[in-house]
Design a protein around this motif. Structure first.
Motif, PDB file in Angstrom:
ATOM      1  N   LYS A 254      43.425  45.370  45.876  1.00  0.00           N
ATOM      2  CA  LYS A 254      44.560  46.360  45.164  1.00  0.00           C
ATOM      3  C   LYS A 254      44.712  46.238  43.866  1.00  0.00           C
ATOM      4  N   LEU A 255      44.273  44.863  43.254  1.00  0.00           N
ATOM      5  CA  LEU A 255      44.480  44.705  41.905  1.00  0.00           C
ATOM      6  C   LEU A 255      43.427  45.298  41.358  1.00  0.00           C
TER       7      LEU A 255
ATOM      8  N   TYR B 130      44.269  37.932  53.427  1.00  0.00           N
ATOM      9  CA  TYR B 130      45.341  38.354  52.652  1.00  0.00           C
ATOM     10  C   TYR B 130      44.793  38.520  51.008  1.00  0.00           C
ATOM     11  N   LEU B 131      44.377  37.313  50.574  1.00  0.00           N
ATOM     12  CA  LEU B 131      43.883  37.330  49.027  1.00  0.00           C
ATOM     13  C   LEU B 131      42.808  38.265  48.935  1.00  0.00           C
ATOM     14  N   PHE B 132      42.125  38.645  49.777  1.00  0.00           N
ATOM     15  CA  PHE B 132      40.953  39.372  49.609  1.00  0.00           C
ATOM     16  C   PHE B 132      41.612  41.094  49.423  1.00  0.00           C
ATOM     17  N   ASN B 133      42.665  41.235  50.304  1.00  0.00           N
ATOM     18  CA  ASN B 133      43.359  42.680  50.093  1.00  0.00           C
ATOM     19  C   ASN B 133      44.104  42.618  48.774  1.00  0.00           C
TER      20      ASN B 133
ATOM     21  N   GLU C 174      46.498  37.516  37.735  1.00  0.00           N
ATOM     22  CA  GLU C 174      46.768  37.493  39.261  1.00  0.00           C
ATOM     23  C   GLU C 174      45.313  37.336  39.883  1.00  0.00           C
ATOM     24  N   MET C 175      44.541  38.260  39.421  1.00  0.00           N
ATOM     25  CA  MET C 175      42.896  38.298  40.017  1.00  0.00           C
ATOM     26  C   MET C 175      42.502  36.723  39.746  1.00  0.00           C
ATOM     27  N   LYS C 176      42.630  36.209  38.565  1.00  0.00           N
ATOM     28  CA  LYS C 176      42.109  34.868  38.223  1.00  0.00           C
ATOM     29  C   LYS C 176      42.648  33.677  39.340  1.00  0.00           C
ATOM     30  N   LYS C 177      43.932  33.986  39.542  1.00  0.00           N
ATOM     31  CA  LYS C 177      44.615  33.087  40.351  1.00  0.00           C
ATOM     32  C   LYS C 177      44.040  33.320  41.835  1.00  0.00           C
TER      33      LYS C 177
END
Length: 116
Positions: free
Chosen positions: A112-113, A105-108, A75-78
């Motif tokens: 989280k991840l 949103y992606l940064f948040n 998910e982080m790579k995506k």
């Protein structure tokens, strides 16, 4: 002293053999009282700690439970790939309001991840 214990034990066993109905009745009374006592304890004085058993990841059916770190990395790579695309868009000065919301949103999600 040892002989007195043996003598008392034999006497007790003889009484049990001669009075099986009384032994059964006493044991049932003891078991019933113990069961009712444990019910009362469980209802009125519940335990503060909850005992839960988590199955090992090896026996779990879902992929998420088997390897959460691998899924987090994917998910982080995506997210990083999508952020790179948005960076290119920013360099071309083609960003829109929706893009900035998407970046936030992606940064948040990435944060989280990362903390998991």
């Amino acid at each position: 002293m040892n002989t007195s214990f043996k003598h008392a034990g034999q006497k007790c066993l003889q009484w049990i053999v001669h009075h099986p109905k009384k032994v059964f009745t006493y044991s049932m009374i003891f078991l019933s009282v113990s069961f009712i006592g444990s019910l009362i304890q469980g209802i009125f004085f519940p335990s503060d700690t909850v005992f839960t058993i988590k199955p090992p990841a090896l026996y779990s059916k879902s992929q998420m439970a088997q390897s959460p770190t691998v899924n987090n990395e994917r998910e982080m790579k995506k997210i990083v790939e999508e952020l790179k695309i948005l960076k290119v868009k920013r360099d071309r000065k083609q960003l829109q309001k929706e893009d900035s919301l998407r970046i936030e949103y992606l940064f948040n999600q990435f944060q989280k991840l990362k903390t998991q």
